[in-house]
Design a protein around this motif. Sequence first.
Motif, PDB file in Angstrom:
ATOM      1  N   HIS A   1       0.826  -1.232   0.000  1.00 59.77           N
ATOM      2  CA  HIS A   1       0.000   0.000   0.000  1.00 59.77           C
ATOM      3  C   HIS A   1       0.850   1.268   0.000  1.00 59.77           C
ATOM      4  N   LEU A   2       1.581   1.449  -1.090  1.00 58.52           N
ATOM      5  CA  LEU A   2       2.623   2.482  -1.196  1.00 58.52           C
ATOM      6  C   LEU A   2       2.162   3.863  -0.765  1.00 58.52           C
ATOM      7  N   ASP A   3       1.024   4.329  -1.243  1.00 56.06           N
ATOM      8  CA  ASP A   3       0.642   5.712  -0.948  1.00 56.06           C
ATOM      9  C   ASP A   3      -0.468   5.798   0.092  1.00 56.06           C
ATOM     10  N   ALA A   4      -0.484   4.838   1.024  1.00 57.47           N
ATOM     11  CA  ALA A   4      -1.508   4.869   2.069  1.00 57.47           C
ATOM     12  C   ALA A   4      -1.149   5.802   3.213  1.00 57.47           C
ATOM     13  N   GLY A   5       0.077   6.289   3.262  1.00 58.88           N
ATOM     14  CA  GLY A   5       0.475   7.202   4.328  1.00 58.88           C
ATOM     15  C   GLY A   5      -0.408   8.436   4.361  1.00 58.88           C
ATOM     16  N   LEU A   6      -0.836   8.805   5.549  1.00 52.17           N
ATOM     17  CA  LEU A   6      -1.707   9.969   5.726  1.00 52.17           C
ATOM     18  C   LEU A   6      -2.992   9.860   4.900  1.00 52.17           C
ATOM     19  N   ARG A   7      -3.524   8.654   4.793  1.00 53.41           N
ATOM     20  CA  ARG A   7      -4.695   8.448   3.939  1.00 53.41           C
ATOM     21  C   ARG A   7      -5.944   9.119   4.486  1.00 53.41           C
ATOM     22  N   HIS A   8      -5.913   9.544   5.735  1.00 59.77           N
ATOM     23  CA  HIS A   8      -7.085  10.175   6.337  1.00 59.77           C
ATOM     24  C   HIS A   8      -7.025  11.704   6.296  1.00 59.77           C
ATOM     25  N   LEU A   9      -6.103  12.246   5.503  1.00 60.01           N
ATOM     26  CA  LEU A   9      -6.055  13.685   5.266  1.00 60.01           C
ATOM     27  C   LEU A   9      -6.470  13.926   3.819  1.00 60.01           C
ATOM     28  N   PRO A  10      -7.760  14.078   3.566  1.00 59.43           N
ATOM     29  CA  PRO A  10      -8.248  14.133   2.178  1.00 59.43           C
ATOM     30  C   PRO A  10      -7.758  15.328   1.383  1.00 59.43           C
ATOM     31  N   ASP A  11      -7.311  16.382   2.063  1.00 61.99           N
ATOM     32  CA  ASP A  11      -6.837  17.562   1.345  1.00 61.99           C
ATOM     33  C   ASP A  11      -5.356  17.467   0.975  1.00 61.99           C
ATOM     34  N   LEU A  12      -4.738  16.341   1.290  1.00 63.69           N
ATOM     35  CA  LEU A  12      -3.312  16.169   1.024  1.00 63.69           C
ATOM     36  C   LEU A  12      -3.038  16.140  -0.478  1.00 63.69           C
ATOM     37  N   GLN A  13      -2.026  16.879  -0.893  1.00 64.83           N
ATOM     38  CA  GLN A  13      -1.609  16.889  -2.293  1.00 64.83           C
ATOM     39  C   GLN A  13      -0.129  16.517  -2.370  1.00 64.83           C
ATOM     40  N   TYR A  14       0.206  15.542  -3.219  1.00 64.23           N
ATOM     41  CA  TYR A  14       1.605  15.190  -3.403  1.00 64.23           C
ATOM     42  C   TYR A  14       2.311  16.253  -4.228  1.00 64.23           C
TER      43      TYR A  14
END
Length: 265
Positions: free
Chosen positions: A172-185
């Motif tokens: 699950h590579l990009d599951a980090g901080l999955r509960h911050l929906p406003d997160l932008q890479y």
Amino acid sequence: MNPVRNPLIDISHDGHVHTLLCGHAVGRMEEYVQAALARGLSGMCFLEHLEVGIVYCKRNWLEASHFAEYFREGERLQKAYKGRMAIQLGAELGYNPAAVDELRARLRQYPFERVGLSCHYYWHGDRHWNLLGLHPDSLNRFRAIGADTVLTRYFDNLMHAAAELDCSVLCHLDAGLRHLPDLQYQDSHRAQIRRLLATVKARGMMLEINTSGFARRGYPYPTDWIIREAIGMGIPLTPGSDAHDPEEVGRYFEQLPAYLAALRP
């Protein structure tokens, strides 16, 4: 579900299953095997949580003594279901940069058939914080530190772990901080991920397509552009339900062939 082999992924085998042994799942090991049979799968891998040196408010992993029980029951099930279900006994290794030697020692302790690589905890202050949890204290802490800063270390940790430890699959590579929906890479994060994938390729690892993402966000982990990069690099893909309940074994696998075909370059 009638699993079929697909040029991009084999959905007849669930490579990521947890049980009540980890402290945050339900169901005995045999219940998961029976669920896999009911789903029409031919194989599955228990990938129980292995953490070392984590300072956290509760146990979300197996202690050393639990692994002895895990292997006793797992080996019994391998014999009992031989010819009906190919059962692997593995570990989901949570990377802790302060405990690399101890992690290596734990990996040598048992004959794990698959080692999944992940990173669930972030050290800040005098304790670890759960990157994948819903606890408001953790989410507020990550917002205060800055999600970009946390993600940068998260991907750096995964890259070091892939290079330093003998793992089979990146989970699950990009599951980090999955509960911050406003997160932008940021572009820098994308560059980190590409370097990480290059390490995965060089180390002969697989990339997990984790179908728990369908339930959480409508598509799997990792996100589509990362899967497209992996396909282009020739990295093998493997499915994992990340089941924490027997009912979740093989979940959404039937959606993967079409989903992945649409991503093929």
